[in-house]
Design a protein around this motif. Structure first.
Motif, PDB file in Angstrom:
ATOM      1  N   ARG A  51       1.327  -0.987   0.223  1.00 57.26           N
ATOM      2  CA  ARG A  51      -0.341   0.315  -0.399  1.00 57.26           C
ATOM      3  C   ARG A  51       1.069   1.086  -0.362  1.00 57.26           C
ATOM      4  NH1 ARG A  51      -3.751   0.159   4.374  1.00 57.26           N
ATOM      5  NH2 ARG A  51      -2.133  -0.486   6.175  1.00 57.26           N
ATOM      6  N   GLY A  55       6.850  -0.913  -0.250  1.00 63.85           N
ATOM      7  CA  GLY A  55       7.662  -2.335  -1.604  1.00 63.85           C
ATOM      8  C   GLY A  55       7.028  -3.491  -0.807  1.00 63.85           C
ATOM      9  N   PHE A  57       8.612  -7.665  -0.716  1.00 65.14           N
ATOM     10  CA  PHE A  57       9.755  -8.332  -1.231  1.00 65.14           C
ATOM     11  C   PHE A  57       9.479 -10.079  -2.394  1.00 65.14           C
ATOM     12  CE2 PHE A  57      12.850 -11.630   0.639  1.00 65.14           C
ATOM     13  CZ  PHE A  57      14.096 -11.319   0.260  1.00 65.14           C
ATOM     14  N   LYS A 105      -5.157  -9.420  10.074  1.00 64.32           N
ATOM     15  CA  LYS A 105      -5.195  -8.895  10.038  1.00 64.32           C
ATOM     16  C   LYS A 105      -5.606  -7.248   9.562  1.00 64.32           C
ATOM     17  CE  LYS A 105      -1.848  -4.410  11.278  1.00 64.32           C
ATOM     18  NZ  LYS A 105       0.339  -4.431  10.346  1.00 64.32           N
ATOM     19  N   ASN A 108      -5.254  -5.321   5.674  1.00 63.66           N
ATOM     20  CA  ASN A 108      -5.018  -6.645   4.519  1.00 63.66           C
ATOM     21  C   ASN A 108      -4.176  -7.251   4.640  1.00 63.66           C
ATOM     22  OD1 ASN A 108      -3.775  -4.576   4.782  1.00 63.66           O
ATOM     23  ND2 ASN A 108      -2.669  -3.845   2.634  1.00 63.66           N
ATOM     24  N   GLY A 119       1.006 -10.198   2.391  1.00 64.67           N
ATOM     25  CA  GLY A 119      -0.236  -9.223   1.994  1.00 64.67           C
ATOM     26  C   GLY A 119      -0.841  -8.895   0.434  1.00 64.67           C
ATOM     27  N   ILE A 153      12.508  -5.904   7.559  1.00 64.03           N
ATOM     28  CA  ILE A 153      11.378  -6.966   7.863  1.00 64.03           C
ATOM     29  C   ILE A 153      11.735  -8.780   8.182  1.00 64.03           C
ATOM     30  CG2 ILE A 153      10.057  -5.694   5.825  1.00 64.03           C
ATOM     31  CD1 ILE A 153      11.137  -8.460   4.148  1.00 64.03           C
TER      32      ILE A 153
HETATM   33  P1  ATP Z   1       1.188  -2.549   7.315  1.00 63.87           P
HETATM   34  O1  ATP Z   1       1.555  -3.716   8.432  1.00 63.87           O
HETATM   35  O2  ATP Z   1       2.000  -0.773   8.077  1.00 63.87           O
HETATM   36  O3  ATP Z   1       0.120  -2.132   8.526  1.00 63.87           O
HETATM   37  P2  ATP Z   1       0.711  -2.123   5.005  1.00 63.87           P
HETATM   38  O4  ATP Z   1      -0.092  -3.396   5.160  1.00 63.87           O
HETATM   39  O5  ATP Z   1       0.252  -1.015   4.920  1.00 63.87           O
HETATM   40  O6  ATP Z   1       1.606  -2.198   6.416  1.00 63.87           O
HETATM   41  P3  ATP Z   1       1.679  -3.633   2.676  1.00 63.87           P
HETATM   42  O7  ATP Z   1       0.858  -2.746   2.080  1.00 63.87           O
HETATM   43  O8  ATP Z   1       0.370  -4.809   3.152  1.00 63.87           O
HETATM   44  O9  ATP Z   1       1.944  -2.528   4.302  1.00 63.87           O
HETATM   45  O10 ATP Z   1       2.894  -4.511   2.344  1.00 63.87           O
HETATM   46  C1  ATP Z   1       4.060  -4.037   2.750  1.00 63.87           C
HETATM   47  C2  ATP Z   1       4.985  -3.460   4.095  1.00 63.87           C
HETATM   48  O11 ATP Z   1       5.015  -4.965   3.810  1.00 63.87           O
HETATM   49  C3  ATP Z   1       6.279  -3.330   3.196  1.00 63.87           C
HETATM   50  O12 ATP Z   1       6.140  -1.779   4.111  1.00 63.87           O
HETATM   51  C4  ATP Z   1       7.560  -4.395   4.648  1.00 63.87           C
HETATM   52  O13 ATP Z   1       7.400  -3.788   6.057  1.00 63.87           O
HETATM   53  C5  ATP Z   1       6.644  -5.417   4.157  1.00 63.87           C
HETATM   54  N1  ATP Z   1       6.888  -6.635   3.631  1.00 63.87           N
HETATM   55  C6  ATP Z   1       7.664  -5.905   2.452  1.00 63.87           C
HETATM   56  N2  ATP Z   1       7.721  -7.386   2.282  1.00 63.87           N
HETATM   57  C7  ATP Z   1       7.137  -8.309   2.798  1.00 63.87           C
HETATM   58  C8  ATP Z   1       7.273  -9.528   2.679  1.00 63.87           C
HETATM   59  N3  ATP Z   1       7.823 -10.877   1.211  1.00 63.87           N
HETATM   60  N4  ATP Z   1       6.550 -10.524   3.433  1.00 63.87           N
HETATM   61  C9  ATP Z   1       6.368  -9.941   4.910  1.00 63.87           C
HETATM   62  N5  ATP Z   1       6.553  -8.199   4.280  1.00 63.87           N
HETATM   63  C10 ATP Z   1       7.207  -7.536   4.427  1.00 63.87           C
END
Ligand code: ATP
Length: 254
Positions: A51, A55, A57, A105, A108, A119, A153
């Motif tokens: 989101r 990024g 990974f 959680k 998303n 994610g 991470i």
């Molecule tokens: P938050 O956990 O703060 O609510 P978000 O839901 O906004 O985050 P997403 O867009 O779902 O975040 O996912 C991006 C985030 O997930 C990245 O900023 C990083 O911290 C984490 N991330 C990136 N790649 C991976 C991965 N392969 N496995 C787990 N976590 C990852």
């Protein structure tokens, strides 16, 4: 594909060795009229997205880096239903694959013992009245090992392998697509309430103290419910309730 028993999810299948982002590829296909249920799967993404500007990974061959095209006939304000149904479908698929500790959680992510294994990134295109398409990006960590996780991470991510569950990626993909199709069919035929109930059952956010970081505002409260639009309802220490809209917030245990 012969082992895939879905009617349309994954029946149109674009396999890529490498892409910058499967959501970007899927968007192009959707604009060219690709049918609902089309998936883009890549072995690796060089610029997988989360989101906002975050990024994802996506190391080579170590996960399911996938985007699914949906064309639901409901209004754009109902789009969060798709994120909720995907989270339910993935969590149920994980339980079936032997990862019973997986939970949702809000809004998303899927977590195992507090660590992120999936994610989901939902992107939508259309008008105020009508959805043209929704791209559901899903990053699912399968055989990612702790030693290869980027520093930022290392302590917050997990995978099937790291949880000691060995699964075949193809079998996992089939199970996931089947669950996604089941849930989606339910939602588009008016059965969203069942999905919402299942979401509540599978949630690790509800009934917890949470810290919510929204732009310009951070507060701590107790997550008491989720409404039909996918908003989280949090009770603040002063007794008032706050409705939290997904998209621009980050949430963690308080
Ligand atoms: P938050 O956990 O703060 O609510 P978000 O839901 O906004 O985050 P997403 O867009 O779902 O975040 O996912 C991006 C985030 O997930 C990245 O900023 C990083 O911290 C984490 N991330 C990136 N790649 C991976 C991965 N392969 N496995 C787990 N976590 C990852």
């Amino acid at each position: 594909q012969k082992d895939l028993h879905t009617k349309y999810f994954g029946q149109h299948y674009i396999y890529m060795d490498s892409t910058d982002s499967s959501n970007r590829e899927a968007k192009l296909l959707a604009q060219e009229g690709a049918p609902e249920g089309t998936i883009v799967v890549a072995e690796t993404q060089s610029a997988g997205r989360g989101r906002l500007t975050r990024g994802w990974f996506s190391p080579y061959g170590k996960g399911i880096w996938m985007s699914l095209i949906l064309r639901p006939k409901f209004s754009p304000i109902e789009a969060p239903k798709c994120t909720l149904m995907a989270a339910v479908a993935l969590t149920k698929a994980f339980h079936a694959l032997g990862l019973e500790a997986a939970g949702i959680k809000w809004p998303n992510d899927i977590l195992v013992k507090g660590k992120k294994i999936v994610g989901i990134l939902t992107e939508m295109s259309g008008t105020m009245e009508e959805i043209s398409y929704i791209i559901m990006g899903m990053g699912i960590n399968i055989s990612v090992e702790k030693s290869e996780l980027p520093e930022d991470i290392k302590d917050i991510a997990t995978s099937f392998a790291m949880e000691g569950v060995m699964v075949d990626r193809k079998v996992a993909l089939q199970t996931i697509l089947q669950e996604l199709e089941n849930q989606y069919n339910k939602v588009v035929s008016g059965g969203f309430d069942t999905t919402l109930e299942e979401w509540k059952q599978l949630s690790v956010t509800l009934h917890q103290d949470v810290e919510v970081r929204a732009p310009g505002n951070t507060y701590v409260g107790h997550a008491i419910d989720i409404d039909r639009d996918g908003n989280l309802i949090v009770r603040l220490p002063n007794g008032k309730t706050e409705r939290i809209i997904a998209g621009d917030v980050s949430i963690r245990p308080a």
